[in-house]
Design an enzyme around this catalytic site. Structure first.
Site, PDB file in Angstrom:
ATOM      1  N   GLY A   1      13.099  25.995 -81.775  1.00 57.01           N
ATOM      2  CA  GLY A   1      14.113  25.932 -80.907  1.00 57.01           C
ATOM      3  C   GLY A   1      15.364  27.506 -81.837  1.00 57.01           C
TER       4      GLY A   1
ATOM      5  N   GLY B   1      19.490  17.564 -83.210  1.00 56.51           N
ATOM      6  CA  GLY B   1      20.270  18.514 -82.958  1.00 56.51           C
ATOM      7  C   GLY B   1      20.049  19.302 -82.854  1.00 56.51           C
TER       8      GLY B   1
ATOM      9  N   CYS C   1      19.934  21.879 -72.958  1.00 55.12           N
ATOM     10  CA  CYS C   1      20.345  21.544 -73.934  1.00 55.12           C
ATOM     11  C   CYS C   1      21.787  22.052 -73.490  1.00 55.12           C
ATOM     12  CB  CYS C   1      21.016  22.825 -74.680  1.00 55.12           C
ATOM     13  SG  CYS C   1      18.877  23.797 -75.070  1.00 55.12           S
TER      14      CYS C   1
ATOM     15  N   THR D   1      11.499  16.249 -73.920  1.00 59.04           N
ATOM     16  CA  THR D   1      12.049  14.594 -74.184  1.00 59.04           C
ATOM     17  C   THR D   1      12.669  13.771 -72.848  1.00 59.04           C
ATOM     18  OG1 THR D   1      13.753  14.874 -75.754  1.00 59.04           O
ATOM     19  CG2 THR D   1      11.985  14.633 -76.515  1.00 59.04           C
TER      20      THR D   1
ATOM     21  N   GLY E   1       3.821  15.962 -72.620  1.00 56.02           N
ATOM     22  CA  GLY E   1       4.619  14.360 -73.066  1.00 56.02           C
ATOM     23  C   GLY E   1       3.497  13.735 -72.956  1.00 56.02           C
TER      24      GLY E   1
ATOM     25  N   THR F   1       4.229  15.166 -80.380  1.00 57.49           N
ATOM     26  CA  THR F   1       4.617  13.962 -81.093  1.00 57.49           C
ATOM     27  C   THR F   1       3.134  13.497 -82.063  1.00 57.49           C
ATOM     28  OG1 THR F   1       6.486  13.507 -79.835  1.00 57.49           O
ATOM     29  CG2 THR F   1       5.128  11.663 -81.298  1.00 57.49           C
TER      30      THR F   1
HETATM   31  C1  LIG Z   1      11.471  15.241 -83.841  1.00 56.24           C
HETATM   32  C2  LIG Z   1      11.558  16.914 -81.779  1.00 56.24           C
HETATM   33  C3  LIG Z   1      11.441  17.269 -81.997  1.00 56.24           C
HETATM   34  C4  LIG Z   1      11.874  18.858 -81.001  1.00 56.24           C
HETATM   35  N1  LIG Z   1      12.596  19.975 -80.638  1.00 56.24           N
HETATM   36  C5  LIG Z   1      12.493  20.711 -79.899  1.00 56.24           C
HETATM   37  C6  LIG Z   1      13.191  21.770 -79.413  1.00 56.24           C
HETATM   38  O1  LIG Z   1      13.840  22.162 -80.428  1.00 56.24           O
HETATM   39  N2  LIG Z   1      13.195  22.745 -79.002  1.00 56.24           N
HETATM   40  C7  LIG Z   1      12.076  21.829 -77.470  1.00 56.24           C
HETATM   41  O2  LIG Z   1      12.011  23.111 -76.148  1.00 56.24           O
HETATM   42  N3  LIG Z   1      11.795  20.948 -77.559  1.00 56.24           N
HETATM   43  C8  LIG Z   1      11.819  20.493 -78.305  1.00 56.24           C
HETATM   44  N4  LIG Z   1      10.832  18.916 -78.938  1.00 56.24           N
HETATM   45  C9  LIG Z   1      10.464  18.673 -77.502  1.00 56.24           C
HETATM   46  C10 LIG Z   1       9.080  18.244 -77.807  1.00 56.24           C
HETATM   47  O3  LIG Z   1       8.398  19.960 -77.823  1.00 56.24           O
HETATM   48  C11 LIG Z   1       7.713  17.456 -76.508  1.00 56.24           C
HETATM   49  O4  LIG Z   1       8.819  18.360 -74.822  1.00 56.24           O
HETATM   50  C12 LIG Z   1       8.068  16.443 -75.725  1.00 56.24           C
HETATM   51  O5  LIG Z   1       8.370  15.931 -78.223  1.00 56.24           O
HETATM   52  C13 LIG Z   1       7.225  15.463 -75.961  1.00 56.24           C
HETATM   53  O6  LIG Z   1       5.880  15.861 -75.797  1.00 56.24           O
HETATM   54  P1  LIG Z   1       5.169  14.824 -76.973  1.00 56.24           P
HETATM   55  O7  LIG Z   1       5.709  13.705 -76.259  1.00 56.24           O
HETATM   56  O8  LIG Z   1       3.691  15.370 -76.894  1.00 56.24           O
HETATM   57  O9  LIG Z   1       5.710  14.706 -78.546  1.00 56.24           O
HETATM   58  C14 LIG Z   1      11.097  18.450 -80.098  1.00 56.24           C
HETATM   59  C15 LIG Z   1      10.578  16.604 -79.845  1.00 56.24           C
HETATM   60  C16 LIG Z   1      10.481  15.851 -80.992  1.00 56.24           C
HETATM   61  C17 LIG Z   1      10.036  14.436 -81.148  1.00 56.24           C
END
Ligand SMILES: Cc1cc2nc3c(=O)[nH]c(=O)nc-3n(C[C@H](O)[C@H](O)[C@H](O)COP(=O)(O)O)c2cc1C
Ligand SMILES: Cc1cc2nc3c(=O)[nH]c(=O)nc-3n(C[C@H](O)[C@H](O)[C@H](O)COP(=O)(O)OP(=O)(O)OC[C@H]3O[C@@H](n4cnc5c(N)ncnc54)[C@H](O)[C@@H]3O)c2cc1C
Ligand code: FES
Lengths: 308, 273
Positions: free
Chosen positions: A49, A75, A135, A198, A248, A271
């Site tokens: 982001g 954050g 956000c 998330t 997800g 993840t």
């Molecule tokens: C450490 C971390 C940082 C993330 N930072 C962002 C972000 O900056 N912007 C955003 O839209 N989603 C962010 N996400 C969300 C992920 O892009 C994703 O939507 C979410 O983790 C679910 O997918 P997953 O289960 O495959 O991780 C973040 C997730 C994690 C774990």
């Protein structure tokens, strides 16, 4: 050589090399993986982001592993959109990566500023913009843009006026009616929707009776959220007629194909990248072999074919 | 910057060290060639996907024939799984990681290595390479809860290094904390000719940093925080730096990228780790 053509056209200039993107925040700016991964083989890289100015992020600890998943409260620490354009983007493009920029703001003006920067001549190589609406809006008392129909509609309509680039809106799961918010985002001009971000969660240390995250609460991701993500991606795909990108808990090709089956056109993996930096490429390969073994010529043969 | 690799390596040896510690060896010549003291690797043992996240470990030793070793304490599911692995089992290793490494100042001949329990792991690599690199011979101050919490002690002794031991129960060496020993040792040394390189629990590192700062003794610490990527991409492993007078904002750095070894004077040592 790939036996199948796996490219996916999401419209308005965003063409993926294959249906698997690296999710925002879980693949940095791609360059961190340069030694380990051929960035040109990933469907697209959604970068971390970006905000108008550099952000310091939340107080640590920022990560806790939980049953089948993890909580994070990073954050949105990031160097800001200008540093991205000057230092990261050119190197990413040299690697022949397909780049989607993820946009973050605390007020409408922040989003507008970042989207404008990412739509200017300096940002030619950016193929699409993903709008993170999970956000808190500081001007609306901290309520997230993505959970309020009016805030969401106004934000996306405004951003639509600022850019000709592909606008992907990343939906928040922390809502009661995701289909309704999906429709609002599309009516306001979204070219595609990614679902989900998330889920809000919390972990505590019982003996110390303290929260485990410095920020107290954080976002849950990983295999634990897959059933919720799949349900929401399915609801969204039913509600709109723009492409839906499932996100997800996707850890392997079968997980990804399930999202396609419920109506998604592509997926993002997050993840899973922490477990294995090769995850996006490996998952795309696994999808391909499944499609071949099932006599399908591409993901479109599976898209939305769920039987009841 | 170091070139990073991801390998599927085969476990060459799993050696239990006492009841709670384990030393794991595998062959990875390219990784071994890049490895320097302070570097770490992240390891995943199982293809089942559990545990979810890779586990970070300092490089404990690099053997001449391109083998790498880690030394770890068995504390939870991930370390137990690794301790139970057999020769020939596949492990997925990424490394060497971290840009912040131990740097020995050749102008300060009194080199104190300070280890708390399993914190000793990266210090053996440092002790083994230091004489050839710098012509300096370190002293190890080693503390543990009991005599069983002093893994690799004999390896230091075999190098001919002086080791000063403290245990909390008095089961080996003098009773007390390693920082008690440090206070004794520091009081007899010329601060201008002394340097400290430490790894161990946060309270120990904080105390060591607190003793070095007023004396002007440079102190490097290797830190541990929970990591997700280990590659500098997620900002999950951040720690806070001392507020820089020039900038009002809080400065967080990544233990996996700017670290894991930091100059202790840069760290904002909180009361509670
Ligand atoms: C450490 C971390 C940082 C993330 N930072 C962002 C972000 O900056 N912007 C955003 O839209 N989603 C962010 N996400 C969300 C992920 O892009 C994703 O939507 C979410 O983790 C679910 O997918 P997953 O289960 O495959 O991780 C973040 C997730 C994690 C774990
Ligand atoms: C740079 C670095 C180097 C390290 N070097 C060593 C070493 O050489 N030898 C050794 O024994 N240990 C070392 N550690 C700590 C080691 O990573 C943890 O003990 C290990 O992750 C525990 O995993 P587990 O599944 O057994 O424990 P669990 O308690 O089940 O782990 C739960 C979660 O917490 C994390 N975690 C637990 N303890 C720590 C810790 N101390 N630091 C960071 N994350 C932690 C785990 O990775 C996991 O995500 C190092 C940590 C870091 C960050
Ligand atoms: S663990 Fe991801 S940045 Fe350090």
């Amino acid at each position: 050589m790939s036996p199948l053509d796996l490219t996916v056209d999401l419209g308005r200039g965003l063409r993926l090399r294959n249906p698997v993107m690296a999710a925002s925040g879980t693949f940095g700016y791609g360059l961190e993986y340069d030694d380990l991964v051929d960035l040109s083989q990933i469907g697209a890289i959604v970068v971390k982001g970006l905000s108008p100015q550099p952000r310091a992020g939340n107080a640590p600890p920022r990560i806790v592993e939980t049953a089948g998943g993890m909580l994070n409260s990073i954050g949105l620490q990031n160097p800001g959109v200008h540093a991205f354009l000057a230092e990261k983007l050119p190197r990413l493009l040299e690697r022949n990566a397909i780049v989607v920029a993820n946009v973050y703001g605390e007020q409408v003006e922040d989003y507008v500023y970042v989207v404008e920067q990412l739509s200017g001549p300096q940002a030619d190589g950016v193929s699409g913009l993903e709008i993170n609406v999970s956000c808190p809006n500081v001007k609306a008392g901290g309520i997230a843009f993505g959970v309020d129909a009016d805030l969401l509609g106004a934000l996306i309509a405004r951003l639509r006026q600022c850019t000709d680039k592909h606008l992907m809106v990343k939906l928040s799961p922390n809502v009661t009616d995701i289909a309704m918010l999906a429709r609002i985002a599309v009516q306001a001009g979204a070219d595609s929707l990614s679902a989900i971000n998330t889920l809000l969660g919390m972990a505590i240390d019982l003996e110390a009776r303290k929260p485990k995250l410095g920020n107290v609460t954080g976002g849950l991701s990983g295999p634990a959220i897959k059933p919720v993500a799949l349900r929401m991606a399915w609801q969204v795909a039913q509600a709109v007629d723009v492409p839906v990108i499932g996100v997800g808990g996707i850890m392997n090709g079968a997980d990804a194909l399930e999202f396609i089956c419920v109506g998604c056109r592509a997926v993002q993996v997050g993840t899973a990248n922490f477990q294995n930096p090769q995850a996006p490429i490996q998952i795309a390969r696994e999808m391909e072999s499944w499609l071949v073994s099932h006599g399908l010529a591409g993901v479109d043969g599976l898209e939305g074919t769920l039987n009841f | 910057m170091t070139r990073k690799y991801q390998f599927e390596a085969l476990v060459a040896q799993t050696e239990l060290v006492g009841e709670a510690y384990c030393r794991l060896t595998w062959s990875a010549p390219e990784m071994a060639a890049e490895a320097r003291p302070g570097h770490f690797v992240t390891v995943r043992q199982n293809k089942s996907g559990f545990p979810l996240l890779r586990r970070p470990f300092s490089i404990h030793r690099v053997l001449d024939d391109g083998r790498l070793q880690i030394l770890f304490k068995v504390i939870g599911a991930g370390t137990r799984q690794l301790a139970e692995s057999k020769p020939g089992d596949a492990i997925d290793v990424v490394g060497p990681l971290g840009d912040g490494l131990f740097r020995v100042d050749e102008k300060r001949p009194n080199v104190l290595l300070v280890a708390g329990g399993i914190g000793v792991a990266p210090l053996l690599f440092l002790a083994e390479t230091m004489p050839a690199q710098t012509k300096l011979i370190p002293v190890l101050l080693f503390g543990g809860a009991t005599a069983r919490d002093l893994p690799a002690l004999d390896d230091f002794r075999n190098l001919g290094i002086e080791v000063r031991v403290r245990t909390e129960d008095g089961g080996a060496g003098r009773r007390g904390l390693v920082t008690d020993e440090l206070a004794d040792v520091l009081s007899g040394l010329d601060p201008a000719r002394t340097q400290l390189l430490a790894c161990g629990p946060m309270p120990m590192l904080r105390a060591a940093a607190g003793m070095c700062a007023p004396r002007g003794v440079p102190c490097q610490v290797s830190l541990e925080t929970v990591m997700a990527c280990g590659l500098g991409s997620c900002f999950g492993c951040a720690i806070e730096l001392q507020p820089d007078c020039a900038e009002a904002e809080v400065d967080y750095v990544r233990v996996c990228h700017e670290g894991p070894v930091f100059d202790a004077a840069r760290i904002r040592w909180n009361e509670e780790p």
